[in-house]
Motif scaffolding. Structure first.
Motif, PDB file in Angstrom:
ATOM      1  N   THR A 197      15.748  -0.085   1.015  1.00 26.61           N
ATOM      2  CA  THR A 197      15.678   0.806  -0.149  1.00 26.61           C
ATOM      3  C   THR A 197      16.519   2.057   0.045  1.00 26.61           C
ATOM      4  N   GLY A 198      17.208   2.152   1.178  1.00 28.77           N
ATOM      5  CA  GLY A 198      17.931   3.366   1.531  1.00 28.77           C
ATOM      6  C   GLY A 198      17.205   4.210   2.559  1.00 28.77           C
ATOM      7  N   ASP A 199      15.953   3.879   2.843  1.00 28.32           N
ATOM      8  CA  ASP A 199      15.189   4.615   3.858  1.00 28.32           C
ATOM      9  C   ASP A 199      15.538   4.103   5.253  1.00 28.32           C
ATOM     10  N   SER A 200      15.653   5.031   6.194  1.00 26.11           N
ATOM     11  CA  SER A 200      15.847   4.706   7.604  1.00 26.11           C
ATOM     12  C   SER A 200      14.725   5.385   8.383  1.00 26.11           C
ATOM     13  N   ILE A 201      13.908   4.596   9.049  1.00 28.11           N
ATOM     14  CA  ILE A 201      12.724   5.108   9.729  1.00 28.11           C
ATOM     15  C   ILE A 201      12.920   5.002  11.236  1.00 28.11           C
ATOM     16  N   GLY A 202      12.960   6.144  11.910  1.00 28.70           N
ATOM     17  CA  GLY A 202      13.065   6.150  13.360  1.00 28.70           C
ATOM     18  C   GLY A 202      11.764   5.699  13.998  1.00 28.70           C
ATOM     19  N   LEU A 203      11.886   4.920  15.052  1.00 28.78           N
ATOM     20  CA  LEU A 203      10.715   4.368  15.723  1.00 28.78           C
ATOM     21  C   LEU A 203      10.589   4.988  17.112  1.00 28.78           C
ATOM     22  N   ARG A 204       9.583   5.833  17.278  1.00 26.05           N
ATOM     23  CA  ARG A 204       9.341   6.425  18.600  1.00 26.05           C
ATOM     24  C   ARG A 204       8.635   5.440  19.522  1.00 26.05           C
ATOM     25  N   ASP A 205       7.892   4.541  18.936  1.00 22.03           N
ATOM     26  CA  ASP A 205       7.253   3.473  19.702  1.00 22.03           C
ATOM     27  C   ASP A 205       7.411   2.184  18.912  1.00 22.03           C
ATOM     28  N   LEU A 206       6.817   1.138  19.383  1.00 21.68           N
ATOM     29  CA  LEU A 206       6.977  -0.160  18.733  1.00 21.68           C
ATOM     30  C   LEU A 206       5.673  -0.629  18.118  1.00 21.68           C
ATOM     31  N   GLN A 207       4.944   0.306  17.513  1.00 22.34           N
ATOM     32  CA  GLN A 207       3.714  -0.043  16.818  1.00 22.34           C
ATOM     33  C   GLN A 207       4.039  -0.653  15.458  1.00 22.34           C
ATOM     34  N   PRO A 208       3.149  -1.501  14.926  1.00 19.87           N
ATOM     35  CA  PRO A 208       3.362  -2.043  13.579  1.00 19.87           C
ATOM     36  C   PRO A 208       3.534  -0.935  12.551  1.00 19.87           C
ATOM     37  N   LEU A 209       4.418  -1.152  11.614  1.00 19.50           N
ATOM     38  CA  LEU A 209       4.757  -0.153  10.608  1.00 19.50           C
ATOM     39  C   LEU A 209       4.486  -0.731   9.220  1.00 19.50           C
ATOM     40  N   GLU A 210       3.702  -0.001   8.429  1.00 16.20           N
ATOM     41  CA  GLU A 210       3.422  -0.421   7.058  1.00 16.20           C
ATOM     42  C   GLU A 210       4.339   0.338   6.115  1.00 16.20           C
ATOM     43  N   TYR A 211       4.961  -0.400   5.211  1.00 17.85           N
ATOM     44  CA  TYR A 211       5.884   0.218   4.245  1.00 17.85           C
ATOM     45  C   TYR A 211       5.580  -0.314   2.856  1.00 17.85           C
TER      46      TYR A 211
END
Length: 208
Positions: A138-152
């Motif tokens: 969608t144009g969003d870029s989400i930095g990941l500090r860890d590798l936990q599941p991410l809900e979007y």
């Protein structure tokens, strides 16, 4: 009285050939798989032989070689000149190949229907990495500090290309998947009004 002097001579022609000097330069390295170009800078050579990893050989003047695995690799150039003259240049660590991280991305479901518009992504990276980020499509870029599941949660229906990237130095690895958000299927429903009459019946339908 003059002395009797015996003399003898021999003449031999010597052939001198130009001195051969093996020289080369190359790309210093990159991320596997990486094609490395070798530039021959030898002097007075007329033919050449290159030795790479695992006894792989090339007789090209300026060869290219692809390294598929990370590591430090040697390269040897043998320059052949006229009259059997040769010179050899060996560089034990001519090329340094790095390993790009190998990200893996999974999702709880590849297709959902409104009003359920949230997808849960599970990122994983098989190698060490410095940075990781998720491109949602969608144009969003989400930095990941860890590798936990991410809900979007997606704002609208459509098909979205989701990319997980990870970097280690100059090397970047990526993987992708696609998710789809649909409108709910229409459910046909209606009611009929005025369903009874003595003679002719005019019925009105109410679309629901």
């Amino acid at each position: 009285a003059a002395e009797n002097v015996c003399r003898a001579s021999i003449r031999q022609q010597l052939q001198l050939y130009p001195e051969v000097e093996a020289r080369f330069s190359s790309d210093r390295g990159g991320c596997a798989p990486q094609q490395i170009r070798y530039q021959n800078e030898s002097r007075n050579g007329i033919r050449y032989q290159w030795l790479f990893q695992k006894d792989l050989t090339s007789f090209a003047e300026n060869p290219s070689f692809t390294y598929n695995e990370a590591g430090s690799y040697p390269a040897t150039l043998i320059a052949y000149g006229s009259g059997g003259c040769t010179d050899t240049l060996r560089r034990p660590q001519a090329v340094e190949i790095l390993e790009a991280p190998r990200p893996v991305l999974s999702v709880d479901d590849f297709q959902k229907t409104l009003p359920d518009s949230s997808f849960t992504f599970a990122p994983a990276i098989e190698d060490s990495f410095r940075e990781a980020w998720l491109l949602t499509g969608t144009g969003d870029s989400i930095g990941l500090r860890d590798l936990q599941p991410l809900e979007y949660q997606y704002p609208d229906t459509g098909t979205y290309r989701v990319v997980l990237k990870a970097s280690q130095g100059a090397c970047v690895g990526a993987t992708e998947l696609r998710v789809r958000l649909l409108l709910p299927k229409p459910i046909p429903a209606f009611t009929a009004l005025d369903t009874a009459a003595c003679d002719k019946l005019r019925v009105r339908f109410d679309n629901q």
